[in-house]
Design a protein around this motif. Structure first.
Motif, short mmCIF file in Angstrom:
data_model
loop_
_atom_site.label_atom_id
_atom_site.label_comp_id
_atom_site.label_asym_id
_atom_site.label_seq_id
_atom_site.Cartn_x
_atom_site.Cartn_y
_atom_site.Cartn_z
N ASN A 1 51.34 17.81 86.15
CA ASN A 1 50.33 17.00 85.63
C ASN A 1 49.87 15.40 87.17
O ASN A 1 48.71 15.86 87.42
N ILE A 2 51.13 15.43 87.05
CA ILE A 2 50.73 14.06 88.16
C ILE A 2 50.80 15.02 89.86
O ILE A 2 49.65 14.52 90.38
N THR A 3 52.04 15.90 90.15
CA THR A 3 51.10 17.23 91.12
C THR A 3 49.46 17.25 91.25
O THR A 3 48.58 17.15 92.13
N LEU A 4 48.83 17.80 89.93
CA LEU A 4 47.61 18.00 89.90
C LEU A 4 46.70 16.77 90.19
O LEU A 4 46.03 16.75 91.07
N LEU A 5 46.76 15.51 90.00
CA LEU A 5 46.38 14.15 89.92
C LEU A 5 46.22 13.46 91.36
O LEU A 5 45.59 12.94 91.69
N ILE A 6 47.32 13.64 92.47
CA ILE A 6 47.47 13.12 93.62
C ILE A 6 47.25 14.15 94.25
O ILE A 6 46.04 13.58 95.26
N ALA A 7 46.34 15.74 94.03
CA ALA A 7 45.98 16.75 94.79
C ALA A 7 44.31 16.37 95.07
O ALA A 7 43.58 16.52 95.81
N ALA A 8 44.08 15.84 93.77
CA ALA A 8 42.71 15.53 93.50
C ALA A 8 42.31 14.13 93.84
O ALA A 8 40.99 14.20 94.86
N ALA A 9 43.43 13.32 94.30
CA ALA A 9 43.26 11.80 94.48
C ALA A 9 43.00 12.07 96.36
O ALA A 9 42.05 11.63 96.79
N ARG A 10 43.87 13.30 97.10
CA ARG A 10 43.86 13.68 97.48
C ARG A 10 42.67 14.33 98.74
O ARG A 10 41.62 14.28 99.59
N ASP A 11 42.12 14.65 97.78
CA ASP A 11 40.33 15.27 97.66
C ASP A 11 39.69 14.52 97.94
O ASP A 11 38.59 14.92 98.66
N ALA A 12 39.70 13.85 97.26
CA ALA A 12 38.66 12.88 97.12
C ALA A 12 38.90 11.91 98.33
O ALA A 12 37.88 11.47 99.30
N ALA A 13 40.07 11.65 98.80
CA ALA A 13 40.25 10.53 100.03
C ALA A 13 38.91 11.19 100.92
O ALA A 13 38.88 10.77 101.74
N GLN A 14 38.97 13.05 101.42
CA GLN A 14 38.06 13.14 102.55
C GLN A 14 37.03 12.81 101.99
O GLN A 14 36.11 13.34 103.08
N ASN A 15 36.63 12.54 100.97
CA ASN A 15 34.64 12.08 100.27
C ASN A 15 34.58 10.02 101.19
O ASN A 15 33.42 9.76 100.90
#
Length: 141
Positions: A4-18
């Motif tokens: 769950n934390i790994t997926l949350l971090i991945a989502a934050a990393r993806d958001a940083a691209q924007n």
């Protein structure tokens, strides 16, 4: 680290691209996990007047509020860094964001875990550790 934390971090990393960061070149993404497991994200949004800049955490929380889900926030992941180097070093919320997260913590009656990701993994801090002796809605009574 849990999936769950790994997926949350991945989502934050993806958001940083924007991120819109033409002045600092520093991209930050934040992801909120809601009580039903869904994720809402935000990225920093700079402004030429600097003081009007919005941090990723604030954008994500405002997105949750706009969706009527502010009271469902359970934890937050943050990833940031210079463009092209997002996630190398640990990023923690600024003071303003800590205060905004405190308001959410009071609304949810939940000491919100803040996952700060970096190349070496992830450091998790409870909001109460990041902002001890905080000022909140209860202080207005």
């Amino acid at each position: 680290m849990s999936e769950n934390i790994t997926l949350l971090i991945a989502a934050a990393r993806d958001a940083a691209q924007n991120a819109y960061a033409p002045y600092s070149g520093y991209h930050v993404g934040a992801a909120l996990r809601l009580s039903d497991g869904s994720i809402i994200t935000g990225a920093n949004f700079e402004n030429a007047s600097y003081g009007m800049t919005l941090c990723a955490e604030t954008v994500a929380i405002a997105n949750a509020n706009s969706a009527g889900r502010l009271d469902q926030i359970r934890d937050i992941a943050i990833v940031g860094g210079p463009a092209g180097q997002v996630g190398i070093h640990k990023v923690t919320p600024c003071g303003r964001c800590r205060q905004i997260i405190k308001e959410v913590a009071d609304i949810t009656a939940h000491d919100i875990p803040v996952h700060c990701a970096h190349d070496g993994g992830c450091d998790t801090h409870l909001l109460s550790e990041l902002l001890p002796h905080a000022f909140g809605p209860a202080n207005l009574k």
